[in-house]
Design a protein around this motif. Structure first.
Motif, short mmCIF file in Angstrom:
data_model
loop_
_atom_site.label_atom_id
_atom_site.label_comp_id
_atom_site.label_asym_id
_atom_site.label_seq_id
_atom_site.Cartn_x
_atom_site.Cartn_y
_atom_site.Cartn_z
N LEU A 57 0.81 -1.21 0.00
CA LEU A 57 0.00 0.00 0.00
C LEU A 57 0.85 1.27 0.00
CD1 LEU A 57 -2.82 -0.96 2.53
CD2 LEU A 57 -3.01 -0.75 0.05
N ILE A 59 3.39 1.93 -1.73
CA ILE A 59 3.72 2.33 -3.10
C ILE A 59 2.61 3.19 -3.67
CG2 ILE A 59 4.15 1.47 -5.43
CD1 ILE A 59 5.32 -1.05 -4.15
N GLU A 60 1.36 2.75 -3.47
CA GLU A 60 0.22 3.53 -3.95
C GLU A 60 0.14 4.87 -3.25
OE1 GLU A 60 -4.68 3.21 -4.16
OE2 GLU A 60 -3.47 1.46 -3.62
N ASN A 63 2.65 7.27 -4.73
CA ASN A 63 2.20 7.81 -6.01
C ASN A 63 1.16 8.90 -5.81
OD1 ASN A 63 3.85 6.08 -7.46
ND2 ASN A 63 2.28 4.49 -7.64
N ASN A 64 0.25 8.70 -4.87
CA ASN A 64 -0.77 9.73 -4.60
C ASN A 64 -0.14 11.00 -4.06
OD1 ASN A 64 -3.02 8.26 -5.46
ND2 ASN A 64 -3.27 7.27 -3.45
N ASP A 226 10.01 -1.37 -12.25
CA ASP A 226 9.83 0.01 -11.78
C ASP A 226 11.20 0.55 -11.40
OD1 ASP A 226 9.11 2.40 -10.65
OD2 ASP A 226 8.24 1.52 -8.84
#
Length: 413
Positions: A57, A59-60, A63-64, A226
């Motif tokens: 989570l 990683i997400e 990004n946000n 990535d």
């Protein structure tokens, strides 16, 4: 099981343990301890599963956060922020794989526009070249600093000071822990106190290096990887490990002064305490810190010490450790929160394995720039590699002079 379900199950077990402890703490016995141990083992199992899910989570979330920064930076909507994030990622990948010559004219123009905006806004402290990477100093570098905050123990508890440049400055200090006022009779003059003394501590900015990080061309060219995340992770861990270690145990000579180095010893163990300590020793350590500081006090130690503390009992044979319940109560040792710090020493001769007090009195200074350089000379290309090198600047000092943090030191034998 979803992470939300895991958290709910973990909190339910933690709530059961705390309720069990509160109900029986005045008449604790072996049967009560057995139930406690079973619930504690269940909680440890949930914690391991949750940690694995949270890594994904994060990683997400990263990004946000990046999209949020671009929205604020460029005053654009979410869709356009996403487009710009993709463009900047493409530029970063092209630079990593092929160096500055791999950038298209359109990508170079984008970089020039971003640099000019930074200059106009006064957010560019130096003029980087494309070999250092324009975006590296802004978004990519900022992500590295943010990730470092989540890596170790000191950044979780210290006061973080961010500056735009690395100029040294003096931070004033004073000790008011023993001062008090007075009663003044009618028509009498107030006493003049000439004993108040101010000092200062110099906060600089030491330069830290990630050391050269070789990366194979195959990894760079594999579009399924990535590469930005991989590079960020490698540089973050290298810079975080050395800074966390020195913020903890640095000598203060040519490097930051660590909190353990600067803090006074609150409990020195007698002979026979070279590798262990008791509950009574913890009580002595707690009371070596002035009550004025204990209201915000926390423990700090490494995971090996936590393992010992989870098995330790108080004077009535009750366990010291209680688990956290999300949104309700934190994990505690003897009623105090604690912070894990793997840079702290394990119990050993003369080691300082436990710290206690107001840990926020330690200040970490970050210079808000991380320079990353790309090397593609023959030493690396002959092996099918390029190398990256990251620099960042930091300092750290325990600013308190009144004994806000104390340590437990083991005996020599």
């Amino acid at each position: 099981m979803s992470i939300q379900a895991l958290r709910e199950a973990r909190n339910a077990a933690a709530r059961d343990l705390r309720n069990h402890y509160d109900k029986h703490k005045d008449s604790w016995n072996a049967d009560h301890q057995k139930v406690y141990d079973e619930l504690a083992a269940k909680i440890d199992g949930f914690d391991g599963q949750i940690a694995a899910e949270e890594r994904l989570l994060s990683i997400e979330a990263s990004n946000n956060e990046r999209l949020n920064r671009i929205e604020e930076r460029d005053d654009v909507g979410r869709t356009e922020a996403g487009n710009r994030a993709e463009q900047e990622s493409a530029i970063m990948r092209a630079w990593l794989v092929g160096g500055p010559q791999a950038l298209t004219n359109q990508q170079r123009q984008y970089l020039d526009n971003r640099r000019n905006e930074a200059i106009r806004n006064g957010t560019l402290s130096t003029s980087p070249n494309v070999d250092g990477g324009y975006l590296v100093q802004q978004e990519f570098a900022r992500s590295i600093l943010e990730a470092m905050k989540l890596f170790g123990g000191m950044r979780q508890v210290a006061t973080i000071m961010a500056t735009a440049n690395g100029a040294s400055f003096l931070q004033p200090t004073t000790d008011s822990s023993s001062e008090e006022g007075e009663i003044v009779a009618e028509n009498a003059a107030a006493t003049t106190d000439t004993s108040i003394a101010f000092g200062s501590k110099l906060i600089g900015a030491y330069r830290f290096s990630s050391k050269l990080v070789p990366i194979s061309l195959e990894l760079l060219q594999d579009s399924a990887v990535d590469i930005e995340g991989h590079v960020r992770d490698r540089l973050t861990k290298r810079l975080a490990r050395i800074t966390e270690r020195l913020f903890t145990t640095g000598t203060g000579v040519g490097q930051p002064e660590g909190i353990i180095t600067a803090a006074a010893v609150g409990k020195a163990l007698a002979a026979g305490g070279a590798t262990s300590f008791t509950y009574d020793d913890l009580v002595d350590l707690e009371h070596s810190v002035d009550p004025a500081y204990r209201a915000r006090a926390k423990y700090m130690f490494n995971d090996a010490v936590l393992k010992v503390l989870k098995r330790m009992k108080d004077g009535q044979n009750r366990p010291l450790w209680l688990p956290s319940i999300a949104g309700v109560a934190p994990s505690t040792i003897s009623g105090y929160e604690y912070q894990l710090n793997q840079a702290m020493a394990a119990p050993a001769a003369n080691a300082k394995s436990v710290a206690f007090g107001d840990l926020s009195t330690y200040t970490i200074r970050d210079v808000l720039a991380v320079d990353i350089y790309r090397f593609a000379d023959s030493a690396f290309m002959s092996k099918g590699q390029i190398a990256l090198l990251g620099f960042s600047r930091h300092d750290g000092k325990l600013m308190d002079v009144g004994g806000a943090v104390k340590t437990l030191q083991h005996s020599a034998t």
